[in-house]
Design an enzyme around this catalytic site. Structure first.
Site, short mmCIF file in Angstrom:
data_model
loop_
_atom_site.label_atom_id
_atom_site.label_comp_id
_atom_site.label_asym_id
_atom_site.label_seq_id
_atom_site.Cartn_x
_atom_site.Cartn_y
_atom_site.Cartn_z
N HIS A 19 21.59 7.46 59.75
CA HIS A 19 22.65 7.51 60.77
C HIS A 19 23.60 6.31 60.60
CE1 HIS A 19 19.48 9.53 63.58
NE2 HIS A 19 20.32 10.48 63.20
N ARG A 99 21.49 16.05 55.09
CA ARG A 99 20.45 15.53 54.20
C ARG A 99 20.10 16.64 53.21
NH1 ARG A 99 16.72 13.95 59.11
NH2 ARG A 99 17.42 16.06 59.45
N SER A 137 14.60 11.09 62.54
CA SER A 137 14.10 10.35 63.71
C SER A 137 12.68 10.78 64.05
CB SER A 137 15.01 10.59 64.92
OG SER A 137 16.30 10.12 64.65
O1 PNS Z 1 21.07 14.38 66.21
P1 PNS Z 1 20.92 15.76 66.74
O2 PNS Z 1 19.79 15.82 67.73
O3 PNS Z 1 20.77 16.79 65.65
O4 PNS Z 1 22.28 16.07 67.53
C1 PNS Z 1 22.44 17.29 68.18
C2 PNS Z 1 23.73 17.28 69.04
C3 PNS Z 1 23.70 16.14 70.04
C4 PNS Z 1 24.94 17.13 68.15
C5 PNS Z 1 23.75 18.65 69.77
O5 PNS Z 1 22.54 18.81 70.46
C6 PNS Z 1 24.92 18.77 70.76
O6 PNS Z 1 26.04 18.92 70.36
N1 PNS Z 1 24.60 18.68 72.08
C7 PNS Z 1 25.58 18.79 73.13
C8 PNS Z 1 25.53 20.17 73.78
C9 PNS Z 1 26.27 21.19 72.95
O7 PNS Z 1 27.47 21.12 72.78
N2 PNS Z 1 25.52 22.16 72.41
C10 PNS Z 1 26.05 23.21 71.59
C11 PNS Z 1 26.21 22.78 70.14
S1 PNS Z 1 26.76 24.14 69.18
#
Ligand code: PNS
Length: 168
Positions: A19, A99, A137
């Site tokens: 990250h 990745r 993570s």
């Molecule tokens: O690091 P991560 O956990 O893969 O990140 C995921 C993240 C935060 C990008 C995703 O969960 C997100 O965008 N959450 C906000 C809610 C949302 O918009 N969901 C629809 C995504 S298509």
């Protein structure tokens, strides 16, 4: 001239060196980078959103002070749709790290849904650094939970925070 605001969203539970590398590189290709720490209670995070915000901010502040990151990087938390958060921040770019091939399906689905929700926003993928291709993570938490050494996966600040949280 266009002012490119980008969001690098994630759960960052915890922030990994992968990250960290993406953040540094993303900062170089936009005018303002917002690292968006998602509350994401659905993922049952180890750290609260304010703890994750504090850790990410600490790492970024140190980088800025050392000249390893431009000072146009800020950290914010969000608890709504990513495209709504992006709209409110007047961001037109979403940054995601890629990745292995296994990331592709999840990322493809998310980028496609975000595009449908807001056609003005582009997702840009940066390849994760080679040495960190397998680091996630979830893996960091698992190794730490069994008392393993996570120092090659995360920054020292993060390693301290994980140890303090897990109690090992
Ligand atoms: O690091 P991560 O956990 O893969 O990140 C995921 C993240 C935060 C990008 C995703 O969960 C997100 O965008 N959450 C906000 C809610 C949302 O918009 N969901 C629809 C995504 S298509």
């Amino acid at each position: 001239m266009a002012h490119h605001v980008a969001i690098y969203p994630g759960t960052f539970d915890p922030l990994t060196l992968g990250h960290h590398d993406i953040m540094r590189r993303a900062a170089r290709i936009c005018d303002h980078l917002i690292v968006g720490v998602a509350e994401n209670v659905g993922k049952n995070p180890l750290f609260s959103v304010s703890e994750r915000f504090d850790i990410v901010s600490q790492v970024i502040d140190k980088d800025i002070q050392n000249g390893d990151m431009p000072d146009h990087v800020t950290v914010k938390t969000f608890n709504n749709l990513l495209t709504d958060f992006a709209r409110a921040e007047q961001a037109s770019i979403l940054i995601r790290g890629l990745r292995a091939v296994s990331d592709f399906e999840y990322e493809f689905q998310m980028a496609s849904a975000n595009k449908r929700l807001n056609a003005d926003i582009e997702t840009i993928f940066l390849m994760a650094p080679e040495q960190q291709h397998f680091v996630a993570s979830r893996l960091v938490k698992e190794v730490a939970a069994y008392g393993g050494d996570i120092s090659s996966f995360v920054c020292p600040e993060v390693a301290e925070a994980v140890k303090a949280k897990i109690g090992k």
